[in-house]
Design a protein around this motif. Structure first.
Motif, PDB file in Angstrom:
ATOM      1  N   THR A 284      30.762  40.424  44.559  1.00 24.70           N
ATOM      2  CA  THR A 284      31.725  39.784  43.664  1.00 24.70           C
ATOM      3  C   THR A 284      32.144  38.428  44.209  1.00 24.70           C
ATOM      4  OG1 THR A 284      32.551  41.985  43.102  1.00 24.70           O
ATOM      5  CG2 THR A 284      33.869  40.112  42.381  1.00 24.70           C
ATOM      6  N   ILE A 285      32.374  38.331  45.515  1.00 26.59           N
ATOM      7  CA  ILE A 285      32.709  37.037  46.123  1.00 26.59           C
ATOM      8  C   ILE A 285      31.596  36.030  45.873  1.00 26.59           C
ATOM      9  CG2 ILE A 285      33.067  35.831  48.321  1.00 26.59           C
ATOM     10  CD1 ILE A 285      34.426  38.430  49.326  1.00 26.59           C
ATOM     11  N   LEU A 286      30.355  36.456  46.080  1.00 26.81           N
ATOM     12  CA  LEU A 286      29.213  35.569  45.858  1.00 26.81           C
ATOM     13  C   LEU A 286      29.145  35.142  44.398  1.00 26.81           C
ATOM     14  CD1 LEU A 286      26.654  34.230  46.980  1.00 26.81           C
ATOM     15  CD2 LEU A 286      25.416  36.342  46.459  1.00 26.81           C
TER      16      LEU A 286
ATOM     17  N   GLY B  67      35.412  45.767  45.124  1.00 21.65           N
ATOM     18  CA  GLY B  67      34.429  45.066  44.313  1.00 21.65           C
ATOM     19  C   GLY B  67      34.866  44.647  42.934  1.00 21.65           C
ATOM     20  N   ALA B  68      36.133  44.851  42.570  1.00 19.30           N
ATOM     21  CA  ALA B  68      36.589  44.433  41.240  1.00 19.30           C
ATOM     22  C   ALA B  68      36.563  42.924  41.119  1.00 19.30           C
ATOM     23  CB  ALA B  68      38.006  44.950  40.991  1.00 19.30           C
TER      24      ALA B  68
ATOM     25  N   PRO C   5      45.411  46.764  40.958  1.00 20.87           N
ATOM     26  CA  PRO C   5      44.303  46.959  40.013  1.00 20.87           C
ATOM     27  C   PRO C   5      44.198  45.789  39.044  1.00 20.87           C
ATOM     28  CG  PRO C   5      46.183  48.269  39.352  1.00 20.87           C
ATOM     29  CD  PRO C   5      46.558  47.633  40.659  1.00 20.87           C
ATOM     30  N   ARG C   6      42.973  45.455  38.652  1.00 21.48           N
ATOM     31  CA  ARG C   6      42.785  44.349  37.723  1.00 21.48           C
ATOM     32  C   ARG C   6      42.095  44.785  36.433  1.00 21.48           C
ATOM     33  NH1 ARG C   6      40.028  41.681  34.940  1.00 21.48           N
ATOM     34  NH2 ARG C   6      38.340  43.102  35.514  1.00 21.48           N
ATOM     35  N   GLU C   7      41.482  45.944  36.432  1.00 21.55           N
ATOM     36  CA  GLU C   7      40.669  46.413  35.295  1.00 21.55           C
ATOM     37  C   GLU C   7      41.486  46.501  34.013  1.00 21.55           C
ATOM     38  OE1 GLU C   7      37.040  47.363  33.803  1.00 21.55           O
ATOM     39  OE2 GLU C   7      37.407  47.174  35.941  1.00 21.55           O
TER      40      GLU C   7
ATOM     41  N   PRO D 132      41.484  42.625  45.069  1.00 21.49           N
ATOM     42  CA  PRO D 132      41.738  43.470  43.907  1.00 21.49           C
ATOM     43  C   PRO D 132      41.286  44.899  44.189  1.00 21.49           C
ATOM     44  CG  PRO D 132      39.721  42.229  43.583  1.00 21.49           C
ATOM     45  CD  PRO D 132      40.302  41.751  44.886  1.00 21.49           C
ATOM     46  N   ALA D 133      41.841  45.828  43.433  1.00 22.78           N
ATOM     47  CA  ALA D 133      41.495  47.239  43.599  1.00 22.78           C
ATOM     48  C   ALA D 133      40.663  47.695  42.398  1.00 22.78           C
ATOM     49  CB  ALA D 133      42.751  48.088  43.721  1.00 22.78           C
ATOM     50  N   SER D 134      39.425  48.033  42.636  1.00 24.65           N
ATOM     51  CA  SER D 134      38.559  48.526  41.566  1.00 24.65           C
ATOM     52  C   SER D 134      38.970  49.933  41.146  1.00 24.65           C
ATOM     53  CB  SER D 134      37.102  48.532  42.030  1.00 24.65           C
ATOM     54  OG  SER D 134      36.932  49.489  43.068  1.00 24.65           O
TER      55      SER D 134
END
Length: 213
Positions: A49-51, A17-18, A142-144, A106-108
């Motif tokens: 998240t896609i939406l 969900g990231a 990861p993107r955070e 992505p990895a939340s």
């Protein structure tokens, strides 16, 4: 199955969900373009998240149609299989299920923590744990930012477990400071595919010469 036909051995692609679903789309397009089989797992949070990021829904009952719309790519010839995130009896939940490895992009922070601690709260986390225990390639993106100490510790745990931690950090040397967003997304996707030895043409490689783009 005929003895001369190789068994299907997919890459498992987990989308958490990231923010950063364009990275997942680029990696998936790259895998399909290379003729790779893919098993897709999209978390419940990732659907939201896609939406939010694309305006497109992703529904279990219409996953192939929704996926083609999201990727803006025809998937008629793609070797794809979709497993709902709540299906803990799905193929990728078992070590005996054939797979080349797994990519989480992505990895939340929650997904990273769940995988590092072996929580198996959903199929995405369970499949990643399975591929780690089977010593298959696992790439975590990861993107955070910024990150907390606990997040860093979970990333270290993932590395110690055999995963490759590949932050969504695009390089600019291929396209310069005026790079468009898709070029930066493709750079990260290309690094992911390099890590799992899947051929692609998503990025401009460094040649050792300044200003040669």
């Amino acid at each position: 199955m005929s003895a001369d036909v190789a068994p299907r051995t997919p890459w498992v692609l987990g989308v958490s969900g990231a923010s950063g679903t364009p990275y997942a789309a680029a990696v998936l397009r790259g895998l399909c373009a290379a003729g790779e089989a893919v098993d897709l797992v999209v978390s419940r949070a990732a659907r939201l998240t896609i939406l939010d990021e694309t305006g497109h829904a992703f529904r279990d009952a219409h996953w192939r149609e929704d996926l083609a719309t999201w990727l803006d790519t025809p998937l008629d010839d793609a070797d794809l299989r979709y497993w709902p995130a709540g299906d803990l009896a799905a193929g990728p939940s078992s070590g005996s299920y054939r797979a080349k490895g797994m990519i989480v992009v992505p990895a939340s922070t929650a997904a990273c923590a769940g995988i590092a601690l072996g929580l198996s709260k959903d199929l995405l986390q369970r499949a990643a744990e399975v591929n780690l225990k089977e010593r298959r390639p696992v790439v975590i993106v990861p993107r955070e930012t910024p990150v907390t100490r606990s997040h860093l510790l979970h990333l270290v745990e993932l590395i110690d477990s055999g995963a490759v931690v590949l932050p969504a950090s695009p390089g600019f040397y291929g396209s310069g400071a005026k790079a468009q967003a898709q070029q930066l997304v493709d750079f990260v996707a290309g690094k992911v595919l390099d890590t799992v030895a899947v051929p692609h043409t998503l990025l401009t490689r460094w040649t050792g010469h300044l200003g040669h783009r």
